[in-house]
Design an enzyme around this catalytic site. Structure first.
Site, PDB file in Angstrom:
ATOM      1  N   GLY A  21      99.084  59.573  83.072  1.00 39.64           N
ATOM      2  CA  GLY A  21     100.383  59.105  83.576  1.00 39.64           C
ATOM      3  C   GLY A  21     101.382  60.232  83.756  1.00 39.64           C
ATOM      4  N   LEU A  22     100.917  61.329  84.322  1.00 33.80           N
ATOM      5  CA  LEU A  22     101.752  62.537  84.369  1.00 33.80           C
ATOM      6  C   LEU A  22     102.614  62.645  85.619  1.00 33.80           C
ATOM      7  CD1 LEU A  22      99.082  65.120  83.129  1.00 33.80           C
ATOM      8  CD2 LEU A  22     100.948  64.098  81.806  1.00 33.80           C
ATOM      9  N   GLY A  25     106.316  58.418  90.164  1.00 34.65           N
ATOM     10  CA  GLY A  25     106.316  58.104  91.590  1.00 34.65           C
ATOM     11  C   GLY A  25     104.920  57.867  92.141  1.00 34.65           C
ATOM     12  N   SER A  29      98.708  56.465  88.954  1.00 36.27           N
ATOM     13  CA  SER A  29      98.732  57.319  87.757  1.00 36.27           C
ATOM     14  C   SER A  29      99.506  56.635  86.634  1.00 36.27           C
ATOM     15  CB  SER A  29      99.348  58.685  88.109  1.00 36.27           C
ATOM     16  OG  SER A  29      99.953  59.301  87.002  1.00 36.27           O
ATOM     17  N   HIS A 138     101.988  69.717  85.051  1.00 39.10           N
ATOM     18  CA  HIS A 138     100.523  69.893  84.978  1.00 39.10           C
ATOM     19  C   HIS A 138      99.968  70.483  86.260  1.00 39.10           C
ATOM     20  CE1 HIS A 138     100.819  65.972  86.963  1.00 39.10           C
ATOM     21  NE2 HIS A 138      99.525  65.982  87.241  1.00 39.10           N
ATOM     22  N   ARG A 139     100.610  70.176  87.385  1.00 40.33           N
ATOM     23  CA  ARG A 139     100.108  70.676  88.661  1.00 40.33           C
ATOM     24  C   ARG A 139     100.604  72.106  88.922  1.00 40.33           C
ATOM     25  NH1 ARG A 139      98.038  66.998  93.098  1.00 40.33           N
ATOM     26  NH2 ARG A 139      96.648  68.778  92.883  1.00 40.33           N
ATOM     27  N   GLU A 175     103.789  70.968  98.281  1.00 38.89           N
ATOM     28  CA  GLU A 175     102.606  70.227  97.811  1.00 38.89           C
ATOM     29  C   GLU A 175     101.420  70.411  98.758  1.00 38.89           C
ATOM     30  OE1 GLU A 175     102.552  67.655  94.977  1.00 38.89           O
ATOM     31  OE2 GLU A 175     104.253  68.821  94.276  1.00 38.89           O
ATOM     32  N   HIS A 250     103.120  61.491  98.489  1.00 37.16           N
ATOM     33  CA  HIS A 250     102.721  62.477  99.499  1.00 37.16           C
ATOM     34  C   HIS A 250     102.602  61.733 100.829  1.00 37.16           C
ATOM     35  CE1 HIS A 250     100.522  64.961  96.190  1.00 37.16           C
ATOM     36  NE2 HIS A 250     101.652  65.566  96.489  1.00 37.16           N
ATOM     37  N   ASP A 252     100.329  61.892 102.945  1.00 36.84           N
ATOM     38  CA  ASP A 252      98.960  61.447 103.273  1.00 36.84           C
ATOM     39  C   ASP A 252      98.605  60.108 102.626  1.00 36.84           C
ATOM     40  OD1 ASP A 252      98.380  62.182 100.640  1.00 36.84           O
ATOM     41  OD2 ASP A 252      96.943  63.753 101.163  1.00 36.84           O
ATOM     42  N   ASN A 363      93.950  57.644  89.593  1.00 30.54           N
ATOM     43  CA  ASN A 363      95.026  58.617  89.373  1.00 30.54           C
ATOM     44  C   ASN A 363      95.797  58.882  90.669  1.00 30.54           C
ATOM     45  OD1 ASN A 363      95.763  59.561  86.871  1.00 30.54           O
ATOM     46  ND2 ASN A 363      94.042  60.991  86.695  1.00 30.54           N
ATOM     47  N   CYS A 369      92.798  63.023  99.659  1.00 31.90           N
ATOM     48  CA  CYS A 369      93.396  63.877  98.620  1.00 31.90           C
ATOM     49  C   CYS A 369      92.374  64.863  98.079  1.00 31.90           C
ATOM     50  CB  CYS A 369      93.874  63.055  97.423  1.00 31.90           C
ATOM     51  SG  CYS A 369      95.133  61.853  97.787  1.00 31.90           S
TER      52      CYS A 369
HETATM   53  O1  SUG Z   1      99.790  64.865  92.222  1.00 30.55           O
HETATM   54  N1  SUG Z   1      97.773  62.656  90.393  1.00 30.55           N
HETATM   55  C1  SUG Z   1      97.970  63.485  91.574  1.00 30.55           C
HETATM   56  C2  SUG Z   1      97.361  62.820  92.784  1.00 30.55           C
HETATM   57  C3  SUG Z   1      97.370  63.702  93.981  1.00 30.55           C
HETATM   58  C4  SUG Z   1      96.917  63.000  95.226  1.00 30.55           C
HETATM   59  N2  SUG Z   1      96.907  63.892  96.328  1.00 30.55           N
HETATM   60  C5  SUG Z   1      97.274  63.590  97.588  1.00 30.55           C
HETATM   61  N3  SUG Z   1      97.934  62.492  97.874  1.00 30.55           N
HETATM   62  N4  SUG Z   1      97.026  64.448  98.509  1.00 30.55           N
HETATM   63  C6  SUG Z   1      99.450  63.761  91.801  1.00 30.55           C
HETATM   64  O2  SUG Z   1     100.255  62.838  91.579  1.00 30.55           O
HETATM   65  C7  SUG Z   1      97.838  62.188  88.017  1.00 30.55           C
HETATM   66  C8  SUG Z   1      97.391  62.838  86.721  1.00 30.55           C
HETATM   67  C9  SUG Z   1      97.528  61.939  85.548  1.00 30.55           C
HETATM   68  O3  SUG Z   1      98.432  61.095  85.528  1.00 30.55           O
HETATM   69  O4  SUG Z   1      96.718  62.073  84.600  1.00 30.55           O
HETATM   70  C10 SUG Z   1      97.988  63.159  89.178  1.00 30.55           C
HETATM   71  O5  SUG Z   1      98.291  64.317  88.952  1.00 30.55           O
END
Ligand code: SUG
Length: 445
Positions: A21-22, A25, A29, A138-139, A175, A250, A252, A363, A369
């Site tokens: 749940g990081l 929006g 997740s 985290h990203r 992103e 995003h 996409d 997630n 993605c």
């Molecule tokens: O950045 N989920 C990613 C999903 C990315 C999807 N990518 C595209 N739409 N192109 C994000 O939100 C969730 C991780 C967690 O909650 O454990 C996460 O990072």
């Protein structure tokens, strides 16, 4: 005109895939936070998707997962001691911090970088800008290894430029390709690149109110400059704030395109009507529009089904196929829309392949993605690192590697285990041997 094709580089789903749940929006997740993940099944689902694309006659690449847990990230913020203490102290300080340094989020390779094919760039090289991903902690840990991986794969500087990520500041929040669509008559020809942003310093009040906007207009403009794009062939457009507030973190998640095809929901953009003309005019061609209206299905259906996170791929015979998530088939209104697209001969999409990528979907990551699109001429493909181009032997090796090293299940309490952390480090060391990328990870240097 030399031949060029789109090569999809999918993020190999890492062994620490978990639900924490990081990402505010990102509705999937948030709603699956704390659930038990299935890393082995997740990685095999991702590999099966890559092999489906290969079976359609397409070239498929793979990007290695990152080294997690990222204990260096904990040391960088003052934690110290042995691995066990680092993990325990981070957990005591904030459980979401512990989850962040274990996240396998680099699987979503659409966020790895923005890519401009050589036909669009003034110096005739392929330009890649790794995304700084600063909107979520985290990203934000991904870009050093992503940059290194891309520089190993696209090392021939006469053909490729891998830029540094944009400055690590909200003004340049980026992103990657998830907010970028390239249109062209065919992959080989000069295109029109569309950059989509949520936040604009010139109009801060025009953005989303509830959920964060992750991409800024300033970041889009910086990438277009770095990639030496012809300004008359670049289009900037803003995400509809209501879309972001409905879970479209995003672009996409609500729009996609391939060559002359543009598929979007009517609520994707702040200005849709002028946008189509802005793209078609420099392209010198009509776009084939596939627009979903609220009467077809709602924004909520789009977010729940992830139809717009399908891949539209050009097949070797020139036709196109839609690679869609199973969740789209399970929504009756969305599936009916898909069946109409496939039956409609005024667009080139002749088939749909519904795939199971449920572990990633939980997630918020659908088929699109999971991949970074890189349009390459044949000579450029030949110059890229061959060790990451999927064929039967590599697929077999990756499958065996996954089956040997991945946990079947992963839950939050396992993230305190230093032994698992060490075993996964050894597994990744082995992976760089399989992919021919020694020295990729910080622990190898
Ligand atoms: O950045 N989920 C990613 C999903 C990315 C999807 N990518 C595209 N739409 N192109 C994000 O939100 C969730 C991780 C967690 O909650 O454990 C996460 O990072």
């Amino acid at each position: 005109m030399t031949h060029a094709s789109e090569v999809n580089f999918d993020g190999l789903i890492g062994p620490t895939h978990n639900y924490a749940g990081l990402s505010p929006g990102n509705i999937a997740s948030a709603s699956n936070a704390g659930g038990v993940s299935k890393p082995k099944a997740a990685a095999l689902q991702g590999l099966a998707k890559m092999n489906t694309l290969r079976s359609l006659g397409l070239t498929q690449g793979v990007l290695p997962p990152q080294h997690r847990p990222d204990l260096g990230a904990l040391r960088a913020i003052g934690f110290h001691g042995d691995d066990e203490k680092l993990l325990r102290d981070a957990h005591e300080s904030d459980p979401t911090l512990l989850a962040a340094i274990w996240s396998a989020s680099s699987m979503w390779a659409a966020n790895a970088a923005t890519v401009s094919p050589s036909a669009d760039c003034a110096d005739g090289r392929v330009h890649l800008t790794p995304a700084n991903l600063i909107s979520n902690y985290h990203r934000s840990l991904e870009h050093p290894t992503t940059t290194r991986a891309l520089r190993m794969i696209f090392s021939d500087e006469s053909k490729f430029v891998v830029h540094d990520p944009l400055p690590q500041q909200m003004r340049y929040a980026d992103e990657g390709a998830a907010n970028h669509i390239r249109f062209a008559s065919s992959h080989a020809e000069p295109g029109v690149e569309m950059f989509v942003y949520g936040f604009d310093r010139e109009d801060p009040a025009g953005g989303a109110r509830h959920f964060p906007s992750r991409q800024t207009r300033a970041a889009c403009e910086a990438i277009a400059r770095l990639h030496q794009l012809d300004p008359s062939r670049v289009v900037y457009t803003r995400q509809h704030p209501d879309a972001i507030d409905a879970g479209v973190f995003h672009n996409d998640v609500i729009a996609t395109g391939n060559e002359r095809v543009f598929m979007f929901h009517e609520q994707a953009f702040a200005t849709s009507r002028s946008l189509v003309t802005d793209i078609a005019a420099p392209l010198g061609e009509h776009l084939t529009l596939i627009e979903a209206h609220d009467s077809d299905f709602t924004l909520e259906d789009a977010v729940g089904s992830y139809l717009f996170n399908s891949q539209i791929v050009t097949l070797p015979d020139g036709g196109m196929a839609l690679i869609a998530p199973l969740e789209s088939q399970e929504n009756e209104r969305v599936d009916a829309f898909v069946q109409r697209i496939v039956a409609d001969e005024t667009n080139p999409i002749g088939a749909v392949h519904y795939l199971d990528v449920r572990e990633s979907m939980r997630n918020g990551g659908g088929p699109a993605c999971l991949r970074l699109r890189v349009v390459l001429r044949d000579d450029e493909l030949a110059a890229a690192h061959r060790g990451v181009i999927l064929d039967d032997p590599l697929s077999d090796k990756l499958e065996a590697w996954i089956n040997t090293h991945y946990p079947d299940e992963l839950s939050g309490d396992q993230l305190l285990d230093p032994q698992m952390a060490r075993a996964l480090t050894d597994a990744l060391d082995e992976l760089t041997g399989i992919l021919g990328m020694p020295g990729l990870y910080p622990f190898q240097r």
